[in-house]
Motif scaffolding. Structure first.
Motif, PDB file in Angstrom:
ATOM      1  N   GLU A   1       0.830  -0.998   0.084  1.00 36.67           N
ATOM      2  CA  GLU A   1      -0.044   0.050  -0.132  1.00 36.67           C
ATOM      3  C   GLU A   1       1.064   1.388  -0.195  1.00 36.67           C
ATOM      4  N   ASN A   2       2.060   1.285   0.930  1.00 38.82           N
ATOM      5  CA  ASN A   2       2.970   2.445   0.862  1.00 38.82           C
ATOM      6  C   ASN A   2       3.545   2.708  -0.805  1.00 38.82           C
ATOM      7  N   LEU A   3       3.898   1.578  -1.227  1.00 39.56           N
ATOM      8  CA  LEU A   3       4.315   1.627  -2.761  1.00 39.56           C
ATOM      9  C   LEU A   3       3.243   2.210  -3.624  1.00 39.56           C
ATOM     10  N   LYS A   4       1.932   1.905  -3.436  1.00 36.96           N
ATOM     11  CA  LYS A   4       0.848   2.591  -4.324  1.00 36.96           C
ATOM     12  C   LYS A   4       0.684   4.210  -4.001  1.00 36.96           C
ATOM     13  N   MET A   5       0.898   4.269  -2.833  1.00 35.45           N
ATOM     14  CA  MET A   5       0.695   5.507  -2.235  1.00 35.45           C
ATOM     15  C   MET A   5       1.484   6.672  -2.991  1.00 35.45           C
ATOM     16  N   ILE A   6       2.989   6.033  -2.963  1.00 31.71           N
ATOM     17  CA  ILE A   6       3.769   6.955  -3.556  1.00 31.71           C
ATOM     18  C   ILE A   6       3.389   7.035  -5.165  1.00 31.71           C
ATOM     19  N   ARG A   7       3.311   5.796  -5.915  1.00 33.81           N
ATOM     20  CA  ARG A   7       3.092   5.752  -7.199  1.00 33.81           C
ATOM     21  C   ARG A   7       1.647   6.681  -7.857  1.00 33.81           C
ATOM     22  N   GLU A   8       0.990   6.465  -6.997  1.00 37.00           N
ATOM     23  CA  GLU A   8      -0.425   7.022  -7.294  1.00 37.00           C
ATOM     24  C   GLU A   8      -0.367   8.765  -7.057  1.00 37.00           C
ATOM     25  N   SER A   9       0.321   9.286  -6.084  1.00 38.94           N
ATOM     26  CA  SER A   9       0.599  10.260  -5.701  1.00 38.94           C
ATOM     27  C   SER A   9       1.342  11.263  -6.574  1.00 38.94           C
ATOM     28  N   VAL A  10       2.329  10.577  -7.172  1.00 38.52           N
ATOM     29  CA  VAL A  10       3.398  11.324  -8.120  1.00 38.52           C
ATOM     30  C   VAL A  10       2.445  11.360  -9.398  1.00 38.52           C
ATOM     31  N   LEU A  11       1.683  10.227  -9.671  1.00 38.17           N
ATOM     32  CA  LEU A  11       1.010  10.103 -11.076  1.00 38.17           C
ATOM     33  C   LEU A  11      -0.185  11.467 -11.140  1.00 38.17           C
TER      34      LEU A  11
ATOM     35  N   LYS B   1      17.618  -2.956   2.048  1.00 42.83           N
ATOM     36  CA  LYS B   1      17.819  -2.250   0.726  1.00 42.83           C
ATOM     37  C   LYS B   1      16.708  -2.676  -0.308  1.00 42.83           C
ATOM     38  N   ALA B   2      16.386  -3.508  -0.480  1.00 42.44           N
ATOM     39  CA  ALA B   2      15.379  -3.980  -1.620  1.00 42.44           C
ATOM     40  C   ALA B   2      14.088  -3.004  -1.541  1.00 42.44           C
ATOM     41  N   TYR B   3      13.540  -2.885  -0.222  1.00 40.72           N
ATOM     42  CA  TYR B   3      12.274  -2.174  -0.200  1.00 40.72           C
ATOM     43  C   TYR B   3      12.457  -0.832  -0.175  1.00 40.72           C
ATOM     44  N   ALA B   4      13.816  -0.100   0.245  1.00 43.62           N
ATOM     45  CA  ALA B   4      13.944   1.257  -0.052  1.00 43.62           C
ATOM     46  C   ALA B   4      14.108   1.405  -1.431  1.00 43.62           C
ATOM     47  N   ILE B   5      14.430   0.582  -2.179  1.00 39.80           N
ATOM     48  CA  ILE B   5      14.808   0.752  -3.628  1.00 39.80           C
ATOM     49  C   ILE B   5      13.561   0.736  -4.306  1.00 39.80           C
ATOM     50  N   LYS B   6      12.556  -0.245  -3.953  1.00 37.73           N
ATOM     51  CA  LYS B   6      11.200  -0.221  -4.555  1.00 37.73           C
ATOM     52  C   LYS B   6      10.557   1.260  -4.227  1.00 37.73           C
ATOM     53  N   CYS B   7      10.499   1.806  -3.209  1.00 33.10           N
ATOM     54  CA  CYS B   7       9.960   2.955  -2.930  1.00 33.10           C
ATOM     55  C   CYS B   7      10.379   3.974  -3.813  1.00 33.10           C
ATOM     56  N   ILE B   8      11.595   4.222  -3.973  1.00 35.90           N
ATOM     57  CA  ILE B   8      12.159   5.368  -4.958  1.00 35.90           C
ATOM     58  C   ILE B   8      11.823   5.157  -6.354  1.00 35.90           C
ATOM     59  N   LYS B   9      12.028   3.611  -6.745  1.00 32.34           N
ATOM     60  CA  LYS B   9      11.651   3.497  -8.126  1.00 32.34           C
ATOM     61  C   LYS B   9      10.154   3.747  -8.378  1.00 32.34           C
ATOM     62  N   SER B  10       9.359   3.701  -7.485  1.00 27.85           N
ATOM     63  CA  SER B  10       8.049   3.648  -7.681  1.00 27.85           C
ATOM     64  C   SER B  10       7.847   5.005  -8.032  1.00 27.85           C
ATOM     65  N   ALA B  11       8.580   6.209  -7.295  1.00 31.02           N
ATOM     66  CA  ALA B  11       8.488   7.506  -7.458  1.00 31.02           C
ATOM     67  C   ALA B  11       9.099   8.005  -9.026  1.00 31.02           C
ATOM     68  N   TYR B  12      10.220   7.358  -9.133  1.00 32.61           N
ATOM     69  CA  TYR B  12      10.864   7.628 -10.371  1.00 32.61           C
ATOM     70  C   TYR B  12      10.179   6.961 -11.631  1.00 32.61           C
ATOM     71  N   ASP B  13       9.623   5.779 -11.621  1.00 34.27           N
ATOM     72  CA  ASP B  13       8.888   5.473 -12.845  1.00 34.27           C
ATOM     73  C   ASP B  13       7.489   5.805 -13.180  1.00 34.27           C
ATOM     74  N   SER B  14       7.022   6.724 -12.081  1.00 36.84           N
ATOM     75  CA  SER B  14       5.775   7.500 -12.183  1.00 36.84           C
ATOM     76  C   SER B  14       6.158   8.804 -12.702  1.00 36.84           C
ATOM     77  N   GLY B  15       7.378   9.140 -13.079  1.00 38.44           N
ATOM     78  CA  GLY B  15       7.786  10.206 -13.582  1.00 38.44           C
ATOM     79  C   GLY B  15       8.134  11.569 -12.399  1.00 38.44           C
ATOM     80  N   ALA B  16       8.712  11.432 -11.207  1.00 42.89           N
ATOM     81  CA  ALA B  16       8.980  12.268 -10.605  1.00 42.89           C
ATOM     82  C   ALA B  16      10.250  13.021 -11.135  1.00 42.89           C
ATOM     83  N   ARG B  17      10.403  14.394 -11.231  1.00 40.92           N
ATOM     84  CA  ARG B  17      11.572  14.927 -11.551  1.00 40.92           C
ATOM     85  C   ARG B  17      12.812  14.577 -10.613  1.00 40.92           C
TER      86      ARG B  17
END
Ligand SMILES: [Zn+2]
Length: 531
Positions: free
Chosen positions: A120-130, A154-170
């Motif tokens: 759910e946290n990953l979704k929150m990041i992704r959907e907010s950036v989108l 490590k893996a989870y921290a990277i998933k979080c920032i990847k969610s933001a990056y892949d959704s188009g965060a500058r």
């Protein structure tokens, strides 16, 4: 790799979270204007929806010529849709083009602080950036607790920032939220992260809890990030944020990185640092790197004379580059070169034998307990009196002070001082009485009453600081008191004067006398250059 580092100021948001700091809308405007004048890339204005001041600030529809104004907020709340999240909507609907949201990037924080499912946290990041991107705004993601989270999982921290990056965060900003990470760790972790997300999309947000926020920011840039967040003077909660006032000249003068701030604007740094302190009503740190009064001060004969010959002997950069100035301190150990430097600042030109004469007087005064290291106004009064450039603006006949502790009408125990002064101004005698919360205050008030009709500008003279030091005389004839008084006038010019005597009231009076004399000399000679 791109060499340009973007600067993001968060004084108005993270700085605002400092204990005791509460900016008004006009304070925020003043600070934003100063940052824009320098040419900072981003100014984070605050959190719309979080408090009325920030709402008013963002409602002003501010247009900045150099900087991008950014609004701060958080990702959508758990188990809601981003489109219907009131907080996120308020943020997106502000009149700014850039939105910075923070979200969790540490599994520990997701479980402990949010108490939600990690997906759910990953979704929150992704959907907010989108959602921000859908509204055609720039999205910046602050990955809160990133370094602590990375060390934990490590893996989870990277998933979080990847969610933001892949959704188009500058920008994905890696935050050392608790400020406990050291430069080497920051460097190592960022090196690993840039393998996954390009450095041109990464930023650093460092807190100063181990006094390493500036070092951590530089370590992150060296490892590949291209965006630094920080505040003026390192203002921020707990031990503060990375200090942009130190980082900006360091990046420009000491690294090969490029920034959008022009070299000539670096001269404004000292002023910007002071503006913030004036708004906060706190004294400027004398030891602040680059911009502090002592940053380019030299004491001692050897240092001072070497600096006279070639400043680079004891200076890492030219102080004028950052709008500061060299200050060679007058002291017992210092030789002629110190004195000459100080006289030059006061635009006083002397013959060789006059210099020797002044030097002798200073040595004598220093042996009596005077110290002109900071009391430069008293030094100036002393020299100008020797040269007959300053007259006595008044003559003191006598003063008398009494202190009384008593019960007042409301049954409270109070101590009050009353001073009487008798002075001559232009052969006219004035006798006045002043009441104060202490003897020095009472004398000061009586003296002003006596002088104000002759010298109206004394109305805007304020004594702002009073320091007493007891000096133990070598010959043991009784303690000597040294008093330092700091004064300020309506032009916000500060100066310091000194008085020395076995009697504390006498020492204080002498320091007040120098302060009044110094002010009147400059007011009456229309000289605005005071120090
Ligand atoms: Zn922060």
């Amino acid at each position: 790799m791109e060499n340009k580092v973007y600067l993001f100021d968060t004084t108005l948001r993270d700085g605002q979270q400092t204990t005791g700091v509460n900016f008004s809308v006009s304070d925020k405007m003043t600070i934003a204007d100063a940052l824009n004048e320098i040419g900072i890339d981003y100014i984070e204005g605050g959190w719309p929806g979080a408090n009325p001041t920030d709402d008013q600030f963002f409602n002003k529809n501010i247009k900045l010529s150099n900087s991008t104004l950014t609004a701060f907020g958080m990702t959508r709340r758990p188990n809601k849709s981003a489109a219907n999240d009131p907080g996120l909507n308020t943020l997106i609907n502000t009149k700014v083009s850039s939105i910075c949201i923070f979200g969790k990037s540490s599994l520990f924080q997701v479980k402990e602080a949010l108490g939600i499912n990690q997906d759910e946290n990953l979704k929150m990041i992704r959907e907010s950036v989108l959602e921000i991107k859908n509204k055609n705004k720039e999205a910046i993601f602050d990955a809160e607790h990133f370094f602590d989270g990375y060390k934990l999982d490590k893996a989870y921290a990277i998933k979080c920032i990847k969610s933001a990056y892949d959704s188009g965060a500058r920008w994905i900003v890696l935050c050392d939220t608790n400020g406990g990470t050291l430069p080497e760790e920051i460097h190592k972790i960022v090196k690993e992260v840039v393998e996954i997300i390009p450095g041109k999309n990464l930023g650093i947000h460092a807190h100063n809890d181990t006094d390493n926020a500036v070092a951590n920011s530089l370590a992150a840039v060296n490892a590949g990030v291209r965006h630094i967040q920080g505040t003026i003077n390192g203002l921020g909660e707990r031990c503060g944020n990375a200090n942009l006032i130190s980082l900006i000249p360091t990046l420009l003068f000491k690294t090969s990185f490029d920034i959008n701030i022009k070299k000539e604007n670096i001269k404004l740094l000292t002023k910007v640092s002071k503006i913030l302190n004036e708004i906060l009503n706190i004294p400027q740190s004398k030891q602040a790197p680059y911009v502090g009064e002592y940053a380019f001060s030299h004491k001692g004969g050897v240092h001072a004379s070497a600096v006279e010959k070639n400043p680079t002997t004891y200076e890492h950069i030219n102080p004028e580059l950052v709008g500061n100035s060299r200050n060679v301190i007058i002291s017992d150990q210092a030789g002629k070169s110190n004195l000459l430097n100080q006289l030059r600042k006061m635009s006083i030109d002397l013959e060789e034998d006059q210099i020797k004469h002044i030097l002798r007087i200073i040595k004598q005064k220093e042996s009596e307990g005077f110290s002109y290291d900071t009391a430069l106004a008293s030094f100036e009064v002393l020299v100008r009196k020797e040269l007959n450039q300053i007259k006595d603006y008044y003559l003191l006949q006598r003063f008398k002070v009494t202190d009384e502790r008593r019960w007042n009408a409301r049954g409270q125990l109070i101590t009050e001082s009353e001073a009487t002064v008798d002075v001559f101004v232009d052969k006219e005698e004035r006798m006045t009485v002043g009441i104060g919360n202490g003897p020095v205050n009472a004398i000061d008030s009586a003296l002003r009453k006596a002088l104000i009709s002759f010298y109206p500008t004394l109305d805007n003279l304020k004594l702002t600081d009073y320091k007493v030091m007891i000096l133990s005389p070598e010959k043991g004839t009784g303690a000597i008191t040294r008093v330092l008084i700091e004064s300020v006038d309506s032009n916000k010019i500060h100066w310091t004067t000194i008085g020395v005597s076995p009697n504390i009231i006498d020492a204080s009076y002498n320091a007040i006398y120098d302060s009044i004399t110094y002010k009147l000399f400059h007011d009456l000679n229309h000289n605005s250059e005071k120090k």
